[in-house]
Design an enzyme around this catalytic site. Structure first.
Site, PDB file in Angstrom:
ATOM      1  N   HIS A   1      59.794 -33.784  -0.267  1.00  0.00           N
ATOM      2  CA  HIS A   1      59.066 -34.186  -1.485  1.00  0.00           C
ATOM      3  C   HIS A   1      58.260 -35.471  -1.262  1.00  0.00           C
ATOM      4  O   HIS A   1      57.997 -36.213  -2.203  1.00  0.00           O
ATOM      5  CB  HIS A   1      60.020 -34.354  -2.678  1.00  0.00           C
ATOM      6  CG  HIS A   1      60.580 -33.048  -3.154  1.00  0.00           C
ATOM      7  ND1 HIS A   1      59.909 -32.213  -4.014  1.00  0.00           N
ATOM      8  CD2 HIS A   1      61.745 -32.412  -2.847  1.00  0.00           C
ATOM      9  CE1 HIS A   1      60.630 -31.130  -4.245  1.00  0.00           C
ATOM     10  NE2 HIS A   1      61.752 -31.217  -3.535  1.00  0.00           N
TER      11      HIS A   1
ATOM     12  N   ASP B   1      55.378 -35.138   0.704  1.00  0.00           N
ATOM     13  CA  ASP B   1      53.991 -34.732   1.049  1.00  0.00           C
ATOM     14  C   ASP B   1      53.021 -34.982  -0.100  1.00  0.00           C
ATOM     15  O   ASP B   1      51.968 -35.573   0.078  1.00  0.00           O
ATOM     16  CB  ASP B   1      53.918 -33.291   1.596  1.00  0.00           C
ATOM     17  CG  ASP B   1      54.530 -32.214   0.718  1.00  0.00           C
ATOM     18  OD1 ASP B   1      55.077 -32.522  -0.368  1.00  0.00           O
ATOM     19  OD2 ASP B   1      54.450 -31.027   1.119  1.00  0.00           O
TER      20      ASP B   1
ATOM     21  N   GLY C   1      63.882 -21.215   1.347  1.00  0.00           N
ATOM     22  CA  GLY C   1      63.270 -22.527   1.530  1.00  0.00           C
ATOM     23  C   GLY C   1      62.673 -22.681   2.914  1.00  0.00           C
ATOM     24  O   GLY C   1      62.476 -23.788   3.400  1.00  0.00           O
TER      25      GLY C   1
ATOM     26  N   ASP D   1      54.137 -27.215   4.162  1.00  0.00           N
ATOM     27  CA  ASP D   1      54.518 -25.875   4.631  1.00  0.00           C
ATOM     28  C   ASP D   1      53.361 -25.188   5.353  1.00  0.00           C
ATOM     29  O   ASP D   1      53.528 -24.625   6.439  1.00  0.00           O
ATOM     30  CB  ASP D   1      54.959 -24.998   3.448  1.00  0.00           C
ATOM     31  CG  ASP D   1      56.086 -25.636   2.662  1.00  0.00           C
ATOM     32  OD1 ASP D   1      56.652 -26.636   3.130  1.00  0.00           O
ATOM     33  OD2 ASP D   1      56.386 -25.138   1.560  1.00  0.00           O
TER      34      ASP D   1
HETATM   35  C1  GLA Z   1      58.124 -27.101  -0.967  1.00  0.00           C
HETATM   36  C2  GLA Z   1      56.633 -27.436  -1.037  1.00  0.00           C
HETATM   37  C3  GLA Z   1      56.255 -28.520  -0.026  1.00  0.00           C
HETATM   38  C4  GLA Z   1      57.178 -29.727  -0.140  1.00  0.00           C
HETATM   39  C5  GLA Z   1      58.641 -29.285  -0.163  1.00  0.00           C
HETATM   40  C6  GLA Z   1      59.563 -30.428  -0.433  1.00  0.00           C
HETATM   41  O1  GLA Z   1      58.439 -26.518   0.267  1.00  0.00           O
HETATM   42  O2  GLA Z   1      55.858 -26.294  -0.793  1.00  0.00           O
HETATM   43  O3  GLA Z   1      54.908 -28.896  -0.201  1.00  0.00           O
HETATM   44  O4  GLA Z   1      56.853 -30.511  -1.256  1.00  0.00           O
HETATM   45  O5  GLA Z   1      58.889 -28.284  -1.132  1.00  0.00           O
HETATM   46  O6  GLA Z   1      59.521 -31.359   0.599  1.00  0.00           O
END
Ligand code: GLA
Length: 378
Positions: free
Chosen positions: A34, A36, A122, A171
């Site tokens: 969290h 980014d 995830g 991601d």
């Molecule tokens: C998801 C979002 C990413 C990032 C993560 C938490 O995967 O797609 O952009 O914010 O959560 O780090």
């Protein structure tokens, strides 16, 4: 990676003839969760689990998509502004429309795809799909002239504009830029990144998938982002990357307790990522692991994106004196990422799998991690 012949044959069965294969991976993230969308640092790597697509232009304005793992066989028109209703097809539609916005003359195509990224774990199966389709369209309709970062942003814009998740860039960045055996440290404010060889002698990274997904798409994720943006605005900085502890304390009495805790987590996480970078350079995995536990505490108590099942897995790791463990990804279920000494690995995983089943009446899934390559034409 899924068996390529299976994808090729499925395409030939459904559409007849030849196709071109494209592949894009899911990702892990060592630390920097969290951060980014707060302009901070992340430390992801692509994994060997991926999505493979067989694609061929069909000379029309229609996309005909077959998602083997989901039993979807459906079409949409690329000129229809509203796009398809199916949430899944909106990932494809979004990528098409965002690539068109770059001035590329995209045409209709037939596509068959499948993969081995567990859904809802995830591990960013949606980013993998976006990166796979973006890479295909770049190759087939733009002569490969769009750079990887722009393709990553196409995937991110797809989430924002067609799916409703205001995600950061991690991601899609990882899925596009991954390299076998290397993690990447990305500065999400400047877009600069560096590869870090991942050779943890005597240690392994393992994912334990809780196999629960509480809720992620939409509001809980976007709420966290809104809190961060609210605090940044109040402090007078663009993102929390530029907010110091003093600045946060200075506005504390104007913040709800919740918003304060969200920001406190982000400021702490910024420091943890940098501590991990230093520790990795020294080969100090004990510190890497301690920072991972620190992240988990923050995600659980301040950011409030963990859940009982993941807390259980991380607690188990802690009880076994495992080097590091934490929730990975957006949260509300999915995987714990574990950094474990090879000498302990078997015993820890066996014991934890058993304990998880006793406690929750369902099995968790152990997922070995191999750091793999990013999106490509095969
Ligand atoms: C998801 C979002 C990413 C990032 C993560 C938490 O995967 O797609 O952009 O914010 O959560 O780090």
């Amino acid at each position: 990676m899924i068996d390529l012949q299976l994808i090729r044959n499925a395409f030939a069965d459904r559409f007849d003839g030849e196709s071109t294969l494209f592949n894009a991976p899911g990702r892990i993230n060592l630390i920097g969760e969290h951060t980014d969308y707060n302009g901070g640092f992340v430390f992801p790597g692509a994994v060997s689990q991926s999505i493979t697509a067989a694609v061929r232009p069909n000379g029309s304005r229609t996309v005909h998509a077959v998602a083997l793992d989901l039993g979807i066989d459906d079409t949409f028109n690329i000129d229809d502004e509203r796009g398809p209703e199916s949430v899944h097809l909106r990932y494809l539609f979004g990528v098409v429309r965002e690539i068109m916005k770059l001035g590329v003359a995209v045409e209709g195509f037939d596509i068959v795809y499948g993969g081995d990224i567990p859904l809802g774990a995830g591990m960013s199966s949606s980013a993998a799909l976006e990166s796979c389709v973006a890479t295909a369209l770049n190759t087939l309709f733009a002569d490969g002239r769009i750079d990887k970062m722009t393709l990553a942003r196409v995937g991110q814009a797809t989430e924002h504009n067609y799916v409703g998740v205001k995600c950061g860039i991690m991601d899609q960045f990882a899925s596009m830029h991954g390299r076998a055996g290397q993690l990447m440290r990305l500065d999400c404010r400047s877009g600069e990144f560096a590869y870090y060889p991942w050779k943890p002698n005597g240690y392994s990274l393992v994912l334990i998938n809780s196999c629960v997904k509480h809720e992620l798409v939409g509001s809980p994720y976007n709420d966290r982002r809104n809190s961060c943006e609210h605090v940044a605005t109040l402090v007078g900085v663009e993102t929390l990357r530029d907010c110091s502890w003093q600045q946060l304390e200075a506005v504390r009495d104007q913040l709800s307790d919740e918003d304060y805790r969200r920001a406190r987590y982000v400021l702490g996480e910024k420091e943890r990522v940098l501590a991990v970078c230093d520790a990795l350079e020294q080969g100090d995995y004990t510190t890497v692991g301690q920072q991972m536990y620190g992240t988990h505490l923050g995600l659980r108590n301040d950011y409030e994106v963990s859940c009982e099942e993941i807390d259980f897995l991380v607690d188990k790791a802690h009880q076994h004196l495992v080097t590091g463990a934490r929730l990975m990804g957006g949260g509300f279920g999915g995987c714990a990422i574990i950094l474990v000494a090879d000498s302990q690995k078997e015993a820890f995983l066996t014991d934890t799998a058993k304990a998880y089943e006793n406690r929750f009446g369902r099995q968790c899934q152990i997922i070995p991690v191999t750091i793999g390559d990013g999106a490509k034409k095969l």
